[in-house]
Design a protein around this motif. Structure first.
Motif, short mmCIF file in Angstrom:
data_model
loop_
_atom_site.label_atom_id
_atom_site.label_comp_id
_atom_site.label_asym_id
_atom_site.label_seq_id
_atom_site.Cartn_x
_atom_site.Cartn_y
_atom_site.Cartn_z
N UNK A 157 0.84 -1.21 0.00
CA UNK A 157 0.00 0.00 0.00
C UNK A 157 0.87 1.25 0.00
N UNK A 158 0.34 2.33 -0.53
CA UNK A 158 1.07 3.60 -0.46
C UNK A 158 0.73 4.35 0.81
N UNK A 159 -0.36 3.94 1.46
CA UNK A 159 -0.82 4.58 2.70
C UNK A 159 -1.08 3.51 3.74
N UNK A 160 -0.64 3.75 4.97
CA UNK A 160 -0.97 2.89 6.10
C UNK A 160 -1.85 3.66 7.06
N UNK A 161 -3.01 3.10 7.38
CA UNK A 161 -3.96 3.68 8.32
C UNK A 161 -4.01 2.76 9.53
N UNK A 162 -3.61 3.29 10.69
CA UNK A 162 -3.43 2.44 11.87
C UNK A 162 -4.27 3.00 13.02
N UNK A 163 -5.21 2.18 13.50
CA UNK A 163 -6.13 2.62 14.55
C UNK A 163 -5.77 1.98 15.89
N UNK A 164 -5.01 2.71 16.69
CA UNK A 164 -4.56 2.25 18.00
C UNK A 164 -4.02 0.83 17.95
N UNK A 165 -3.08 0.54 17.05
CA UNK A 165 -2.64 -0.84 16.86
C UNK A 165 -1.90 -1.43 18.05
N UNK A 166 -1.33 -0.58 18.92
CA UNK A 166 -0.57 -1.09 20.06
C UNK A 166 -1.30 -0.88 21.38
N UNK A 167 -2.57 -0.46 21.30
CA UNK A 167 -3.30 -0.07 22.50
C UNK A 167 -3.50 -1.17 23.51
N UNK A 168 -3.58 -2.43 23.07
CA UNK A 168 -3.87 -3.53 23.99
C UNK A 168 -2.61 -4.23 24.48
N UNK A 169 -1.44 -3.73 24.12
CA UNK A 169 -0.19 -4.41 24.45
C UNK A 169 0.42 -3.87 25.75
N UNK A 170 1.27 -4.68 26.37
CA UNK A 170 1.98 -4.22 27.57
C UNK A 170 2.99 -3.14 27.17
N UNK A 171 3.43 -2.37 28.18
CA UNK A 171 4.24 -1.18 27.92
C UNK A 171 5.54 -1.49 27.18
N UNK A 172 6.23 -2.56 27.57
CA UNK A 172 7.51 -2.90 26.95
C UNK A 172 7.31 -3.31 25.49
N UNK A 173 6.33 -4.19 25.24
CA UNK A 173 6.07 -4.62 23.87
C UNK A 173 5.66 -3.43 23.01
N UNK A 174 4.90 -2.54 23.59
CA UNK A 174 4.45 -1.35 22.86
C UNK A 174 5.63 -0.50 22.40
N UNK A 175 6.56 -0.25 23.30
CA UNK A 175 7.75 0.54 22.95
C UNK A 175 8.57 -0.18 21.88
N UNK A 176 8.72 -1.47 22.01
CA UNK A 176 9.49 -2.24 21.02
C UNK A 176 8.84 -2.16 19.64
N UNK A 177 7.52 -2.25 19.58
CA UNK A 177 6.84 -2.20 18.29
C UNK A 177 6.84 -0.79 17.71
N UNK A 178 6.82 0.22 18.56
CA UNK A 178 6.98 1.59 18.07
C UNK A 178 8.31 1.75 17.34
N UNK A 179 9.38 1.24 17.95
CA UNK A 179 10.71 1.35 17.34
C UNK A 179 10.78 0.53 16.05
N UNK A 180 10.17 -0.66 16.06
CA UNK A 180 10.20 -1.49 14.86
C UNK A 180 9.40 -0.85 13.73
N UNK A 181 8.26 -0.24 14.08
CA UNK A 181 7.45 0.45 13.07
C UNK A 181 8.22 1.62 12.47
N UNK A 182 8.89 2.41 13.30
CA UNK A 182 9.65 3.54 12.79
C UNK A 182 10.83 3.07 11.93
N UNK A 183 11.43 1.97 12.31
CA UNK A 183 12.53 1.43 11.51
C UNK A 183 12.03 1.02 10.12
#
Length: 263
Positions: A157-183
């Motif tokens: 896709x040329x556009x990604x639309x993400x609706x609170x994709x990490x909202x249900x995750x624990x704090x550590x996993x959330x931070x890790x996925x934020x970094x992976x998404x930005x990478x």
């Protein structure tokens, strides 16, 4: 002088939901432009229309007023050019990680060898190489969300639309996925519209933070995030991050209360 067409543009977007005793204005006259390759987060109080805004961009909802354009063309229904990732993973439980990631490619008619290669690329990219043949029930919440992200990316896709994709995750996993998404985003610079209720997440990810106001939902404030990429724990702990977080927090939680129908 030529002007650049926004990747995503909301023009006077309004939407009302019918309720038993009347209707409710979820969005009212929203004007917003998102540039090619921009990472925008949308944050705001409950009921401000964040998800309604994203669903309109995804073509999952027809607004009652205004329009959404992608690459200058009006949105009329879903498109593979707009990948959507929800908080709930929506994986097929009977399919392996690999089969889930291949699914959109199979629907698009991509041949078996090509779709397997593409799926493997994105499985590797999100760090699920060792779990490609695992079923969703054997995965953690963070791994399921990574699978959902890989599936969205696989159809290019040329556009990604993400609706609170990490909202249900624990704090550590959330931070890790934020970094992976930005990478991942830093490699291809797809246009991302990311809905969140978390102020820290909104600041950490974005080029710009769109703060919504509720009742009716509208753009309250747009805050530019001048922090450099790649983002890191050092940036998260910096005075500059703290000041941006303060600005966004104040914009979200210190809005004047405006109830629809009040003077």
């Amino acid at each position: 002088m030529s002007t650049v067409t926004p990747k995503i543009e909301f023009r006077g977007l309004s939407h009302r939901f019918e309720l038993g005793a009347g209707d409710f204005a979820a969005l009212d006259d929203v004007d917003l432009s998102i540039a090619e390759g921009e990472f925008v987060t949308v944050v705001g109080p409950s009921g401000c229309g964040k998800s309604t805004l994203m669903n309109a961009a995804a073509g999952l909802l027809t607004p009652t007023g205004g329009e959404v354009l992608v690459d200058g063309a009006a949105v009329h229904g879903p498109s593979p050019q707009r990948g959507v990732i929800f908080q709930q993973y929506a994986l097929f439980p009977w399919m392996s990680v690999r089969k889930n990631v291949e699914f959109g490619l199979k629907i698009a008619g991509v041949g078996q060898a090509e779709r397997r290669a593409k799926a493997q690329h994105f499985i590797d990219l999100v760090g699920l190489t060792d779990f490609a043949d695992a079923l969703p029930r054997t995965l953690s919440g963070g791994m399921k969300q990574r699978c959902a992200i890989a599936r969205a990316y696989a159809v290019d896709p040329t556009v990604l639309l993400m609706d609170e994709p990490f909202g249900a995750l624990d704090a550590l996993t959330r931070v890790q996925l934020q970094d992976r998404l930005l990478d991942t985003w830093s490699r291809d610079r797809r246009t991302v519209m990311f809905i969140t209720h978390d102020v820290d997440e909104a600041v950490y990810l974005a080029n710009r933070v769109i703060v919504m106001a509720a009742r009716p939902g509208r753009v309250h404030q747009v805050i530019d995030v001048g922090l450099p990429y790649p983002r890191s724990e050092e940036i998260r702990l910096s005075p500059e991050f703290a000041e941006l977080r303060r600005q966004v927090w104040h914009a979200v939680y210190h809005q004047p209360t405006t109830l629809e129908g009040s003077p």
